[in-house]
Enzyme design. Structure first.
Site, PDB file in Angstrom:
ATOM      1  CB  SER A  69      -0.953  -0.001   1.404  1.00 58.15           C
ATOM      2  OG  SER A  69      -1.910   0.962   1.146  1.00 58.15           O
ATOM      3  CG  ASP A  70       2.997   4.847  -1.743  1.00 63.15           C
ATOM      4  OD1 ASP A  70       4.048   4.481  -0.970  1.00 63.15           O
ATOM      5  OD2 ASP A  70       2.848   5.853  -2.282  1.00 63.15           O
ATOM      6  CB  THR A  71      -0.932   7.192   1.693  1.00 61.44           C
ATOM      7  OG1 THR A  71      -1.662   5.780   2.157  1.00 61.44           O
ATOM      8  CG2 THR A  71      -1.749   8.167   2.114  1.00 61.44           C
TER       9      THR A  71
END
Lengths: 201, 201
Positions: A69-71
């Site tokens: 995941s990456d934000t």
């Protein structure tokens, strides 16, 4: 049968959200050297990074379901990652004050030959912030490891007027959709596992 | 100078949100017999109930800042409070499944002769839920003390596709706005209190 669920992220917030599934899982942060293509739009960028993380861990864990995941926080085409200093954190918060920004979270699930990658976009509107609110908040240390220099699930909650989209995606992982995608890819749920005698880990 | 901050609600979720202010406060749940005017619209209803709660506690604590709050879930003009049985919880969740409902939270702050009452409205969209998801969730016990039969900050998080409005209002208290209204009404913030030697409680 042994089934593994792996979170390829060191974020304690993502770990907490994944615990809602009530399934055992392992945290194995990806050590991949992230390849960032500056030409990418935010939605492609977070999906690319999420997938790089998931794939790098999946290579070593062939049978597992691996979640990367990456934000990213985006304001007026400017991508705001984790602040590199307290001054940068203050600058970022001044930019977000009184305005609406967007939070992009990409998620990639890798299992055997299958890859499912998606993203969520959430608009977040801040109340106008006073200088001293920003000063105090930065002093608390909370902004330093967070994209956009705030944590919506922490004291940052006091800044947020409203959101449009998935709240948990702003925290770091769109858990409802992630859970549904995992089931679609064949991850047995808690009850199925109990009945079949499947063990996780 | 002695300043009191009082939360006139027994909700552990509201207590947790108010703790974000980093100010000492007391929890004194209102024992008022709620007067419900069935003719009221949801926004008026939650504000009326919030104010009744705040005023009933404020009567006994004249100098304090007293916060009352009330939350209602509304779907197609139907007000959904706390479920009275497991069957009612299941029915409510079936109604919310795959649809968008509204959560109204009223807040009333009473201090000396001043009363400030407001509400927040947040739209919440659920993923379509499977029968067994609903069964399991009701078995967990989580829905029973919650308006609309779900807790967005608990396992209910797994049902929510998106929201539009204030997330914390859905949890039970729009803490950012409440904090700002308290300051406007003269509640000293953490630093002012430290400097002036004001003691809370």
């Amino acid at each position: 049968m042994k089934t593994n669920l792996i979170l390829a992220s060191a974020s304690p917030r993502r770990k907490e959200l994944l615990e809602l599934l009530q399934l055992p899982f392992e945290v194995i942060p990806s050590m991949v050297e992230e390849v960032i293509d500056e030409q990418l739009q935010p939605a492609e960028m977070v999906q690319s990074l999420a997938q790089q993380k998931a794939e790098s861990v999946a290579k070593e864990h062939q049978d597992a379901f691996v979640i990367g995941s990456d934000t990213l926080v985006v304001y007026q085409n400017q991508m705001l990652g984790k602040p590199s200093s307290e001054d940068e954190a203050k600058e970022t918060l001044k930019v977000l004050s009184g305005n609406t920004h967007e939070v992009f979270t990409g998620v990639s699930i890798v299992h055997e030959e299958k890859i499912q990658t998606f993203y969520e976009k959430t608009a977040v509107t801040f109340f106008p912030l006073e200088e001293k609110e920003i000063e105090e908040y930065v002093l608390s240390g909370e902004p330093m490891d967070k994209a956009g220099a705030y944590g919506i699930q922490g004291f940052g909650a006091l800044f947020v007027k409203e959101i449009a989209g998935d709240y948990f995606s702003v925290v770091g992982l769109p858990i409802a959709r992630t859970s549904r995608e995992l089931m679609k890819m064949g991850l047995p749920d808690k009850n199925t596992m109990l009945k079949s005698g499947t063990t996780l880990l």
